[in-house]
Write a protein that holds these residues in place. Sequence first.
Motif, PDB file in Angstrom:
ATOM      1  N   LEU A   1       0.810  -1.215   0.000  1.00  0.00           N
ATOM      2  CA  LEU A   1       0.000   0.000   0.000  1.00  0.00           C
ATOM      3  C   LEU A   1       0.847   1.271   0.000  1.00  0.00           C
ATOM      4  N   PHE A   2       2.121   1.146   0.302  1.00  0.00           N
ATOM      5  CA  PHE A   2       3.006   2.307   0.322  1.00  0.00           C
ATOM      6  C   PHE A   2       4.055   2.258  -0.784  1.00  0.00           C
ATOM      7  N   ALA A   3       3.944   1.302  -1.672  1.00  0.00           N
ATOM      8  CA  ALA A   3       4.917   1.136  -2.760  1.00  0.00           C
ATOM      9  C   ALA A   3       4.524   2.019  -3.934  1.00  0.00           C
ATOM     10  N   ILE A   4       4.644   3.304  -3.755  1.00  0.00           N
ATOM     11  CA  ILE A   4       4.289   4.252  -4.805  1.00  0.00           C
ATOM     12  C   ILE A   4       5.305   4.116  -5.929  1.00  0.00           C
ATOM     13  N   GLY A   5       4.814   3.904  -7.129  1.00  0.00           N
ATOM     14  CA  GLY A   5       5.701   3.724  -8.268  1.00  0.00           C
ATOM     15  C   GLY A   5       6.061   2.271  -8.511  1.00  0.00           C
ATOM     16  N   GLY A   6       5.467   1.361  -7.783  1.00  0.00           N
ATOM     17  CA  GLY A   6       5.734  -0.057  -7.988  1.00  0.00           C
ATOM     18  C   GLY A   6       6.518  -0.675  -6.853  1.00  0.00           C
ATOM     19  N   ALA A   7       6.790  -1.960  -7.005  1.00  0.00           N
ATOM     20  CA  ALA A   7       7.470  -2.724  -5.960  1.00  0.00           C
ATOM     21  C   ALA A   7       8.867  -2.181  -5.669  1.00  0.00           C
ATOM     22  N   ASN A   8       9.531  -1.620  -6.678  1.00  0.00           N
ATOM     23  CA  ASN A   8      10.871  -1.081  -6.436  1.00  0.00           C
ATOM     24  C   ASN A   8      10.857   0.056  -5.423  1.00  0.00           C
ATOM     25  N   GLY A   9       9.743   0.719  -5.278  1.00  0.00           N
ATOM     26  CA  GLY A   9       9.635   1.773  -4.276  1.00  0.00           C
ATOM     27  C   GLY A   9       9.676   1.242  -2.853  1.00  0.00           C
ATOM     28  N   ALA A  10       9.434  -0.056  -2.688  1.00  0.00           N
ATOM     29  CA  ALA A  10       9.441  -0.671  -1.358  1.00  0.00           C
ATOM     30  C   ALA A  10      10.735  -1.419  -1.062  1.00  0.00           C
ATOM     31  N   ILE A  11      11.697  -1.378  -1.977  1.00  0.00           N
ATOM     32  CA  ILE A  11      12.957  -2.102  -1.788  1.00  0.00           C
ATOM     33  C   ILE A  11      13.661  -1.707  -0.485  1.00  0.00           C
ATOM     34  N   PRO A  12      13.772  -0.405  -0.157  1.00  0.00           N
ATOM     35  CA  PRO A  12      14.447  -0.074   1.113  1.00  0.00           C
ATOM     36  C   PRO A  12      13.768  -0.708   2.331  1.00  0.00           C
ATOM     37  N   GLU A  13      12.453  -0.730   2.332  1.00  0.00           N
ATOM     38  CA  GLU A  13      11.734  -1.325   3.461  1.00  0.00           C
ATOM     39  C   GLU A  13      11.889  -2.838   3.469  1.00  0.00           C
ATOM     40  N   MET A  14      11.881  -3.455   2.279  1.00  0.00           N
ATOM     41  CA  MET A  14      12.114  -4.902   2.208  1.00  0.00           C
ATOM     42  C   MET A  14      13.494  -5.228   2.769  1.00  0.00           C
ATOM     43  N   HIS A  15      14.479  -4.452   2.369  1.00  0.00           N
ATOM     44  CA  HIS A  15      15.845  -4.671   2.847  1.00  0.00           C
ATOM     45  C   HIS A  15      15.909  -4.515   4.362  1.00  0.00           C
TER      46      HIS A  15
ATOM     47  N   THR B   1      14.971 -11.230 -14.757  1.00  0.00           N
ATOM     48  CA  THR B   1      13.899 -12.179 -15.025  1.00  0.00           C
ATOM     49  C   THR B   1      12.810 -11.500 -15.858  1.00  0.00           C
ATOM     50  N   PRO B   2      12.333 -12.165 -16.902  1.00  0.00           N
ATOM     51  CA  PRO B   2      11.233 -11.569 -17.681  1.00  0.00           C
ATOM     52  C   PRO B   2      10.005 -11.376 -16.797  1.00  0.00           C
ATOM     53  N   GLY B   3       9.282 -10.325 -17.062  1.00  0.00           N
ATOM     54  CA  GLY B   3       8.078 -10.049 -16.295  1.00  0.00           C
ATOM     55  C   GLY B   3       8.296  -8.925 -15.302  1.00  0.00           C
ATOM     56  N   PRO B   4       7.367  -8.757 -14.412  1.00  0.00           N
ATOM     57  CA  PRO B   4       7.447  -7.635 -13.470  1.00  0.00           C
ATOM     58  C   PRO B   4       8.557  -7.809 -12.430  1.00  0.00           C
ATOM     59  N   ASN B   5       9.100  -6.685 -11.981  1.00  0.00           N
ATOM     60  CA  ASN B   5      10.173  -6.687 -10.981  1.00  0.00           C
ATOM     61  C   ASN B   5       9.693  -7.179  -9.625  1.00  0.00           C
ATOM     62  N   VAL B   6       8.406  -7.282  -9.437  1.00  0.00           N
ATOM     63  CA  VAL B   6       7.860  -7.696  -8.148  1.00  0.00           C
ATOM     64  C   VAL B   6       8.275  -9.126  -7.807  1.00  0.00           C
ATOM     65  N   ILE B   7       8.922  -9.804  -8.722  1.00  0.00           N
ATOM     66  CA  ILE B   7       9.389 -11.175  -8.475  1.00  0.00           C
ATOM     67  C   ILE B   7      10.339 -11.220  -7.278  1.00  0.00           C
ATOM     68  N   ILE B   8      10.965 -10.104  -6.933  1.00  0.00           N
ATOM     69  CA  ILE B   8      11.853 -10.087  -5.758  1.00  0.00           C
ATOM     70  C   ILE B   8      11.088 -10.482  -4.506  1.00  0.00           C
ATOM     71  N   VAL B   9       9.837 -10.100  -4.445  1.00  0.00           N
ATOM     72  CA  VAL B   9       8.994 -10.435  -3.295  1.00  0.00           C
ATOM     73  C   VAL B   9       8.842 -11.952  -3.189  1.00  0.00           C
ATOM     74  N   THR B  10       8.605 -12.600  -4.311  1.00  0.00           N
ATOM     75  CA  THR B  10       8.465 -14.050  -4.349  1.00  0.00           C
ATOM     76  C   THR B  10       9.770 -14.732  -3.947  1.00  0.00           C
ATOM     77  N   LEU B  11      10.883 -14.202  -4.444  1.00  0.00           N
ATOM     78  CA  LEU B  11      12.192 -14.768  -4.103  1.00  0.00           C
ATOM     79  C   LEU B  11      12.481 -14.641  -2.605  1.00  0.00           C
ATOM     80  N   ILE B  12      12.150 -13.499  -2.028  1.00  0.00           N
ATOM     81  CA  ILE B  12      12.351 -13.302  -0.586  1.00  0.00           C
ATOM     82  C   ILE B  12      11.494 -14.296   0.196  1.00  0.00           C
ATOM     83  N   GLY B  13      10.227 -14.400  -0.171  1.00  0.00           N
ATOM     84  CA  GLY B  13       9.338 -15.333   0.515  1.00  0.00           C
ATOM     85  C   GLY B  13       9.820 -16.768   0.421  1.00  0.00           C
TER      86      GLY B  13
END
Length: 177
Positions: free
Chosen positions: A20-34, A59-71
């Motif tokens: 809900l706070f990832a303005i601009g996409g999942a990459n906007g939440a990278i600092p918080e994920m880290h 990886t082809p497709g959306p960058n949000v795949i980092i979330v899946t990799l972390i999980g």
Amino acid sequence: MKPDGGILLTLLGYFALMSLFAIGGANGAIPEMHRLVVETRGWMTDRQFADMFALAQVTPGPNVIIVTLIGYHVAGIAGALVTTLGMCGPACAFALFVGRVWDRFKNARWRIAIQAGLVPISIGLTAASALIVARAASTSWVSVVLTLVAAAVSYRLTLNPLWVFAVAALLGLAGVI
């Protein structure tokens, strides 16, 4: 390995909130994920996080795949499903609702002001993400120089980023980094 239900609920809660706070996409939440997975919970190292980010970028497709990799790293397949659902579910529901309202007011002054205000926030979050990943990946003076060169090349040239990744991979295989 069967993941702990508490870890799955923690992952779901954190990633649902981040979405809900990832303005601009999942990459906007990278600092918080880290901050969450490296600094607060210690589920992975800086290097592992940087590697996952790099993998998500190529990886082809959306960058949000980092979330899946972390999980997946934290709690296996169940963790991958939970983090992906947490990151995508609330944001999609919110976007559906706001999208319907947003179109009705396309010429309203308040909408134009909100949209203009979100642009610098999105750019700032993306820049913060780049800084976090660059710091995590830069473990020696050689990697710092390579990170700066890669950033400069990516900024100045209209070169496909995969070429930058390919050069970095070759340097890694050669033992330079």
